[in-house]
Design a protein around this motif. Structure first.
Motif, PDB file in Angstrom:
ATOM      1  N   GLN A 256      15.555 -57.879 -28.996  1.00 61.82           N
ATOM      2  CA  GLN A 256      15.551 -59.620 -29.316  1.00 61.82           C
ATOM      3  C   GLN A 256      15.307 -60.693 -29.087  1.00 61.82           C
ATOM      4  OE1 GLN A 256      19.794 -61.081 -30.687  1.00 61.82           O
ATOM      5  NE2 GLN A 256      20.367 -59.124 -31.223  1.00 61.82           N
ATOM      6  N   PHE A 257      14.083 -59.958 -27.731  1.00 56.63           N
ATOM      7  CA  PHE A 257      13.444 -61.527 -26.626  1.00 56.63           C
ATOM      8  C   PHE A 257      12.081 -60.864 -26.667  1.00 56.63           C
ATOM      9  CE2 PHE A 257      17.456 -62.903 -25.848  1.00 56.63           C
ATOM     10  CZ  PHE A 257      17.157 -64.370 -26.133  1.00 56.63           C
ATOM     11  N   LEU A 258      11.283 -61.638 -26.839  1.00 51.65           N
ATOM     12  CA  LEU A 258       9.937 -60.825 -26.834  1.00 51.65           C
ATOM     13  C   LEU A 258       9.011 -60.296 -24.918  1.00 51.65           C
ATOM     14  CD1 LEU A 258       8.503 -63.394 -29.419  1.00 51.65           C
ATOM     15  CD2 LEU A 258       9.996 -61.389 -29.729  1.00 51.65           C
ATOM     16  N   TYR A 259      10.081 -60.817 -24.324  1.00 49.92           N
ATOM     17  CA  TYR A 259       9.130 -60.166 -23.122  1.00 49.92           C
ATOM     18  C   TYR A 259       9.064 -58.957 -23.404  1.00 49.92           C
ATOM     19  CZ  TYR A 259      11.461 -64.890 -21.265  1.00 49.92           C
ATOM     20  OH  TYR A 259      11.680 -65.722 -21.855  1.00 49.92           O
ATOM     21  N   ASP A 260       8.367 -58.287 -21.903  1.00 52.17           N
ATOM     22  CA  ASP A 260       8.052 -56.888 -22.530  1.00 52.17           C
ATOM     23  C   ASP A 260       9.007 -55.830 -22.380  1.00 52.17           C
ATOM     24  OD1 ASP A 260       5.240 -57.750 -22.179  1.00 52.17           O
ATOM     25  OD2 ASP A 260       4.845 -56.426 -20.488  1.00 52.17           O
ATOM     26  N   PRO A 261      10.286 -55.734 -21.694  1.00 52.55           N
ATOM     27  CA  PRO A 261      11.037 -54.672 -21.770  1.00 52.55           C
ATOM     28  C   PRO A 261      11.847 -54.299 -23.546  1.00 52.55           C
ATOM     29  CG  PRO A 261      11.554 -56.130 -19.488  1.00 52.55           C
ATOM     30  CD  PRO A 261       9.977 -56.529 -20.237  1.00 52.55           C
ATOM     31  N   GLY A 262      11.556 -55.784 -24.437  1.00 54.37           N
ATOM     32  CA  GLY A 262      12.123 -55.917 -25.397  1.00 54.37           C
ATOM     33  C   GLY A 262      11.469 -55.056 -25.988  1.00 54.37           C
ATOM     34  N   THR A 263       9.817 -55.210 -26.112  1.00 55.20           N
ATOM     35  CA  THR A 263       8.589 -54.492 -27.028  1.00 55.20           C
ATOM     36  C   THR A 263       8.126 -53.683 -26.870  1.00 55.20           C
ATOM     37  OG1 THR A 263       7.437 -56.701 -26.151  1.00 55.20           O
ATOM     38  CG2 THR A 263       9.380 -57.137 -28.451  1.00 55.20           C
ATOM     39  N   ASN A 264       8.208 -53.389 -25.596  1.00 58.59           N
ATOM     40  CA  ASN A 264       7.806 -51.936 -24.897  1.00 58.59           C
ATOM     41  C   ASN A 264       8.535 -50.819 -24.956  1.00 58.59           C
ATOM     42  OD1 ASN A 264       6.027 -51.264 -21.471  1.00 58.59           O
ATOM     43  ND2 ASN A 264       5.627 -50.820 -24.102  1.00 58.59           N
ATOM     44  N   THR A 265       7.818 -50.077 -26.028  1.00 54.55           N
ATOM     45  CA  THR A 265       8.607 -48.967 -25.609  1.00 54.55           C
ATOM     46  C   THR A 265       7.333 -47.836 -25.619  1.00 54.55           C
ATOM     47  OG1 THR A 265       9.742 -47.291 -27.001  1.00 54.55           O
ATOM     48  CG2 THR A 265       7.621 -48.378 -28.099  1.00 54.55           C
ATOM     49  N   PRO A 266       7.701 -46.061 -25.236  1.00 59.73           N
ATOM     50  CA  PRO A 266       6.592 -45.093 -25.417  1.00 59.73           C
ATOM     51  C   PRO A 266       6.023 -44.440 -26.829  1.00 59.73           C
ATOM     52  CG  PRO A 266       8.244 -44.568 -23.511  1.00 59.73           C
ATOM     53  CD  PRO A 266       8.987 -45.444 -25.225  1.00 59.73           C
ATOM     54  N   LEU A 267       4.643 -44.561 -26.319  1.00 66.25           N
ATOM     55  CA  LEU A 267       3.969 -43.563 -27.595  1.00 66.25           C
ATOM     56  C   LEU A 267       3.444 -42.671 -26.796  1.00 66.25           C
ATOM     57  CD1 LEU A 267       3.003 -43.365 -30.424  1.00 66.25           C
ATOM     58  CD2 LEU A 267       1.206 -45.176 -29.240  1.00 66.25           C
ATOM     59  N   MET A 268       3.557 -41.762 -27.611  1.00 70.71           N
ATOM     60  CA  MET A 268       2.687 -40.263 -27.688  1.00 70.71           C
ATOM     61  C   MET A 268       2.193 -39.345 -28.983  1.00 70.71           C
ATOM     62  SD  MET A 268       5.405 -38.283 -24.774  1.00 70.71           S
ATOM     63  CE  MET A 268       6.521 -39.076 -23.900  1.00 70.71           C
ATOM     64  N   VAL A 269       0.983 -38.726 -28.004  1.00 69.05           N
ATOM     65  CA  VAL A 269       0.663 -38.489 -29.891  1.00 69.05           C
ATOM     66  C   VAL A 269       0.005 -37.029 -29.513  1.00 69.05           C
ATOM     67  CG1 VAL A 269      -1.178 -38.702 -31.072  1.00 69.05           C
ATOM     68  CG2 VAL A 269      -0.292 -40.374 -30.658  1.00 69.05           C
ATOM     69  N   ARG A 270       0.579 -36.165 -29.863  1.00 72.33           N
ATOM     70  CA  ARG A 270       0.343 -35.045 -29.150  1.00 72.33           C
ATOM     71  C   ARG A 270      -0.430 -33.908 -30.848  1.00 72.33           C
ATOM     72  NH1 ARG A 270       1.602 -30.199 -30.032  1.00 72.33           N
ATOM     73  NH2 ARG A 270       1.651 -27.985 -28.139  1.00 72.33           N
ATOM     74  N   PHE A 271      -1.676 -33.754 -30.340  1.00 71.76           N
ATOM     75  CA  PHE A 271      -2.753 -32.514 -30.777  1.00 71.76           C
ATOM     76  C   PHE A 271      -2.384 -31.676 -30.945  1.00 71.76           C
ATOM     77  CE2 PHE A 271      -4.559 -36.608 -30.774  1.00 71.76           C
ATOM     78  CZ  PHE A 271      -4.914 -37.154 -32.609  1.00 71.76           C
ATOM     79  N   PRO A 272      -2.266 -30.189 -32.100  1.00 70.48           N
ATOM     80  CA  PRO A 272      -1.934 -28.915 -31.866  1.00 70.48           C
ATOM     81  C   PRO A 272      -3.227 -28.171 -30.812  1.00 70.48           C
ATOM     82  CG  PRO A 272      -1.818 -29.578 -34.221  1.00 70.48           C
ATOM     83  CD  PRO A 272      -2.569 -30.796 -33.571  1.00 70.48           C
ATOM     84  N   ASP A 273      -4.658 -28.540 -31.647  1.00 66.68           N
ATOM     85  CA  ASP A 273      -5.560 -28.248 -30.760  1.00 66.68           C
ATOM     86  C   ASP A 273      -5.573 -28.624 -28.854  1.00 66.68           C
ATOM     87  OD1 ASP A 273      -6.329 -31.157 -30.834  1.00 66.68           O
ATOM     88  OD2 ASP A 273      -8.598 -29.536 -32.047  1.00 66.68           O
ATOM     89  N   GLY A 274      -4.432 -29.394 -28.072  1.00 69.19           N
ATOM     90  CA  GLY A 274      -4.634 -29.615 -27.034  1.00 69.19           C
ATOM     91  C   GLY A 274      -5.581 -30.664 -26.088  1.00 69.19           C
ATOM     92  N   TYR A 275      -6.660 -31.743 -27.967  1.00 66.06           N
ATOM     93  CA  TYR A 275      -6.721 -32.836 -27.497  1.00 66.06           C
ATOM     94  C   TYR A 275      -6.434 -34.160 -27.049  1.00 66.06           C
ATOM     95  CZ  TYR A 275      -9.489 -37.104 -29.609  1.00 66.06           C
ATOM     96  OH  TYR A 275     -10.191 -37.822 -29.290  1.00 66.06           O
ATOM     97  N   GLY A 276      -7.029 -34.537 -26.429  1.00 67.63           N
ATOM     98  CA  GLY A 276      -6.851 -35.471 -25.300  1.00 67.63           C
ATOM     99  C   GLY A 276      -5.657 -35.086 -24.121  1.00 67.63           C
ATOM    100  N   ALA A 277      -4.395 -33.888 -24.277  1.00 68.36           N
ATOM    101  CA  ALA A 277      -3.519 -33.590 -23.728  1.00 68.36           C
ATOM    102  C   ALA A 277      -3.825 -34.087 -21.693  1.00 68.36           C
ATOM    103  CB  ALA A 277      -2.843 -32.085 -23.186  1.00 68.36           C
ATOM    104  N   GLY A 278      -3.066 -35.158 -21.848  1.00 65.89           N
ATOM    105  CA  GLY A 278      -3.003 -35.556 -20.574  1.00 65.89           C
ATOM    106  C   GLY A 278      -3.092 -36.753 -20.101  1.00 65.89           C
TER     107      GLY A 278
END
Length: 487
Positions: A256-278
């Motif tokens: 409910q607040f706007l400090y980073d812990p309230g709005t920062n969440t992980p984002l992962m994008v996995r491409f099946p051909d291994g693009y950008g892995a790691g």
């Protein structure tokens, strides 16, 4: 010079840590891919792949190693319904009048605004939304506009599509939303948890945090099951996977607040051909960008009204992310914030009100709140902890996120930061004037309805806990001591 793939990916990760972008992916390569969003409810960045050595998240850590990991993805707000409304439309909820939490008298979206699901259905995709823990159950929507599940979605699981049909699916994971769930196979010792400095180091606080981490381990189990199902269905090699949370931690001074812990969440994008892995990216991303990037990967033309950016494109990079807070349940508030890589500026529209305005859901669900009230009254909180318990708040807050990642030292009144303050204040004001189109004050009928619902919840909870209606904070602390520490 020859270079093996592992060395290449390592170098790619180093480039990302320094803010460089991957080369733009050719749209033609991705047109035949399926797309899956895996969405966790109230997930902070408390994973092994983010450096937490207590939590056991092998499936998420594996997914991160196969994905581009974005460490600075921020949701437009720190509560589910307006955040999810922004996610599904690619627009700021304040632009559409969807900024308050769980509007009771919902309206339909304007005819000119389509949820991203409609864009995919129009392109011939099978569109589904299901519970990521059990197939066949409808997934969470929680939008602030009138939305019929069977109109937005064609099913609950990709397996319901016709043979060879591409799909755009969502798998919703309720965890780590409260109430927390213990993990008997991988229990976490409360005495080993590392609390942020704005929380008191108290047995109740440590136990609550340990249970939060154990609930994240249930997220990990669900992700493992989803990945296993994709593989068994022969779909892992032709499905792009997005994993993220609908907001940050379900804790005091976060949700409910706007400090980073309230709005920062992980984002992962996995491409099946291994693009950008790691690869690991520190670029700023907003969750309204996810819809735009997803459409681009599918080769679907982006609607002009969408306010998000295609963060996977080499031509789109954010200088700022904007976040907002309005009525949450029965608690009326209004806060706006803008964040750059280094600084955050917060504008409090109600500086005469405490941060801890009464909110039934939080007061009954967060053991930290009654604990901090009692410790504040008894003079047991340190300077960093007392800030959040004050009876008012400053009209403006400014934080140097590099030297003060916990957002404790407000620099807004420091003369040496005047230029940065003015820059971010002007940036936020310009954004508000252009995009903040909600009605203020909100219709009183909405507020009255929310207060009625909150009162019903309060009475029901107190009765369940055998507490009187006028129970003191001390009594609530005793309840949590018995519930959390009895063993």
């Amino acid at each position: 010079m020859d270079i093996n793939i592992n060395s290449y990916l390592f170098i790619l990760g180093i480039l990302f840590l320094n803010g460089c972008k991957l080369p733009e992916k050719e749209i033609s390569k991705t047109k035949e891919y399926n797309i899956l969003w895996i969405v966790a409810d109230d997930l902070g960045t408390d994973l092994g792949c983010f450096g937490n050595d207590l939590v056991y998240t092998p499936n998420l850590d594996q997914l991160a190693s196969e994905s581009i990991l974005y460490k600075k993805m921020f949701t437009v707000t720190a509560v589910c319904s307006p955040s999810r409304s922004g996610l599904i439309t690619g627009m700021y909820p304040v632009t559409l009048g969807l900024q308050n939490h769980r509007t009771r008298f919902k309206k339909v979206l304007p005819d000119t605004i389509l949820p991203v699901t409609e864009c995919f259905k129009n392109a011939g995709y099978f569109v589904s939304n299901g519970d990521g823990r059990k197939n066949g159950i409808k997934g969470k929507m929680d939008y602030n506009f009138k939305a019929n599940f069977n109109e937005l979605y064609q099913g609950t699981h990709w397996s319901q599509r016709t043979r060879e049909q591409k799909f755009f699916s969502q798998a919703q994971i309720f965890y780590p939303h409260r109430p927390f769930h213990s993990d008997s196979l991988q229990p976490i010792n409360p005495d080993l948890v590392k609390l942020p400095p704005y929380y008191p180091n108290h047995p109740i606080a440590r136990k609550d945090w340990a249970l939060y981490l154990e609930t994240i381990q249930h997220v990990d189990i669900s992700v493992g099951q989803i990945m296993k199902q994709l593989k068994e269905d022969g779909l892992l090699d032709n499905t792009i996977i997005f994993f993220f949370g609908d907001q940050g931690r379900p804790h005091a001074r976060a949700k409910q607040f706007l400090y980073d812990p309230g709005t920062n969440t992980p984002l992962m994008v996995r491409f099946p051909d291994g693009y950008g892995a790691g690869a690991v990216s520190n670029e700023l991303v907003s969750n309204i960008d996810i819809a735009v990037a997803t459409l681009a990967l599918a080769g679907i033309e982006r609607p002009k009204y969408m306010q998000g950016l295609d963060f996977l494109s080499k031509n789109s990079e954010r200088e700022f992310v904007f976040t907002m807070r309005d009525r949450r349940d029965e608690t009326v508030d209004r806060i706006r914030a803008v964040r750059s890589q280094k600084f955050k500026y917060i504008k409090n529209y109600y500086p005469d009100r405490p941060y801890t305005q009464y909110n039934v859901y939080k007061e009954m669900s967060y053991p930290m709140l009654p604990l901090m009230h009692v410790m504040f009254e008894e003079g047991q909180l340190d300077e960093a902890q007392k800030i959040f318990m004050d009876s008012f708040r400053p009209p403006e807050e400014l934080y140097d996120l590099e030297t003060d990642p916990f957002e404790i030292n407000n620099l807004a009144t420091k003369s040496e930061y005047t230029l940065e303050l003015e820059k971010l204040r002007n940036t936020l004001n310009q954004w508000v004037n252009k995009n903040d189109l909600g009605v203020y004050p909100e219709d009183q009928a909405e507020i009255d309805t929310a207060q009625e619902q909150a009162l019903k919840m309060l009475k029901k909870t107190l009765q369940k806990r055998n507490l009187p209606e006028n129970a003191s904070y001390r009594k609530h602390v005793e309840y949590w001591e018995n519930k959390l520490l009895e063993n």
